[in-house]
Design a protein around this motif. Structure first.
Motif, short mmCIF file in Angstrom:
data_model
loop_
_atom_site.label_atom_id
_atom_site.label_comp_id
_atom_site.label_asym_id
_atom_site.label_seq_id
_atom_site.Cartn_x
_atom_site.Cartn_y
_atom_site.Cartn_z
N ASP A 27 11.43 3.12 -0.58
CA ASP A 27 11.28 1.69 -0.86
C ASP A 27 11.84 0.79 0.24
O ASP A 27 11.26 -0.25 0.54
CB ASP A 27 11.96 1.32 -2.18
CG ASP A 27 10.99 1.30 -3.34
OD1 ASP A 27 9.77 1.36 -3.11
OD2 ASP A 27 11.46 1.25 -4.49
N ILE A 30 9.24 0.04 2.79
CA ILE A 30 7.98 -0.57 2.37
C ILE A 30 8.07 -2.09 2.40
O ILE A 30 8.94 -2.68 1.77
CB ILE A 30 7.58 -0.08 0.96
CG1 ILE A 30 7.31 1.42 0.97
CG2 ILE A 30 6.36 -0.85 0.44
CD1 ILE A 30 7.04 2.03 -0.40
N ARG A 33 3.22 -3.29 -1.03
CA ARG A 33 2.33 -2.28 -1.61
C ARG A 33 1.42 -2.96 -2.62
O ARG A 33 1.80 -3.89 -3.31
CB ARG A 33 3.10 -1.13 -2.22
CG ARG A 33 3.86 -1.43 -3.46
CD ARG A 33 4.45 -0.16 -4.03
NE ARG A 33 5.67 -0.46 -4.74
CZ ARG A 33 6.49 0.43 -5.20
NH1 ARG A 33 6.23 1.69 -5.03
NH2 ARG A 33 7.57 0.08 -5.83
N ILE A 54 -0.25 0.69 1.31
CA ILE A 54 1.15 0.44 1.60
C ILE A 54 1.32 0.02 3.05
O ILE A 54 0.81 0.68 3.96
CB ILE A 54 2.01 1.69 1.31
CG1 ILE A 54 1.98 1.98 -0.18
CG2 ILE A 54 3.43 1.52 1.82
CD1 ILE A 54 2.75 3.19 -0.61
N LEU A 56 4.20 -0.55 5.84
CA LEU A 56 5.60 -0.25 6.15
C LEU A 56 6.20 -1.36 6.99
O LEU A 56 5.51 -1.98 7.80
CB LEU A 56 5.71 1.08 6.90
CG LEU A 56 5.25 2.33 6.16
CD1 LEU A 56 5.30 3.53 7.08
CD2 LEU A 56 6.13 2.57 4.93
#
Length: 118
Positions: A27, A30, A33, A54, A56
């Motif tokens: 998490d 990220i 998402r 997703i 990053l």
């Protein structure tokens, strides 16, 4: 990154919850998402297919964190492409140990993400 998970669940809401739990180990990497689709998987009763897009942070992830994340899911991952652009776990793979009983299969499609060494 695009992820397709096949998860044992009773509802779409439970599928999202399981998916969030699976991704909790990365998490912090990220940025964003988005659930693209959640549908019952037609081949296996009681399994939902969830697809996520997703992004990053900085389009990268530390190789140690990535390795740790993958190992929390399965002892064996199949990889495809040169350079690798897809990785897969499945219960059908001989010798595969998937500790989370909710996971049937996960495909991770790497776009232009970089797994950076630390």
């Amino acid at each position: 990154m695009f992820i397709r998970m096949f998860l044992y669940a009773k509802s779409k809401k439970e599928t999202i919850s399981i998916c969030s739990n699976i991704l909790s180990n990365i998490d912090i990497h990220i940025e964003k998402r988005k659930v693209v689709e959640i549908v019952p998987y037609w081949k296996i009763e009681g399994v939902f297919q969830i697809e996520l897009s997703i992004a990053l942070k900085n389009n990268s992830i530390d190789s140690n964190d990535w390795e740790r994340f993958l190992k929390t899911l399965s002892n064996i991952w199949l990889s495809y492409g040169e350079p690798i652009d897809e990785i897969l776990i499945t219960r059908k793979l001989d010798g595969s140990i998937i500790d989370n009983e909710k996971i049937e299969m996960i495909n991770i499609f790497l776009d232009n993400e970089k797994i950076i060494a630390k």
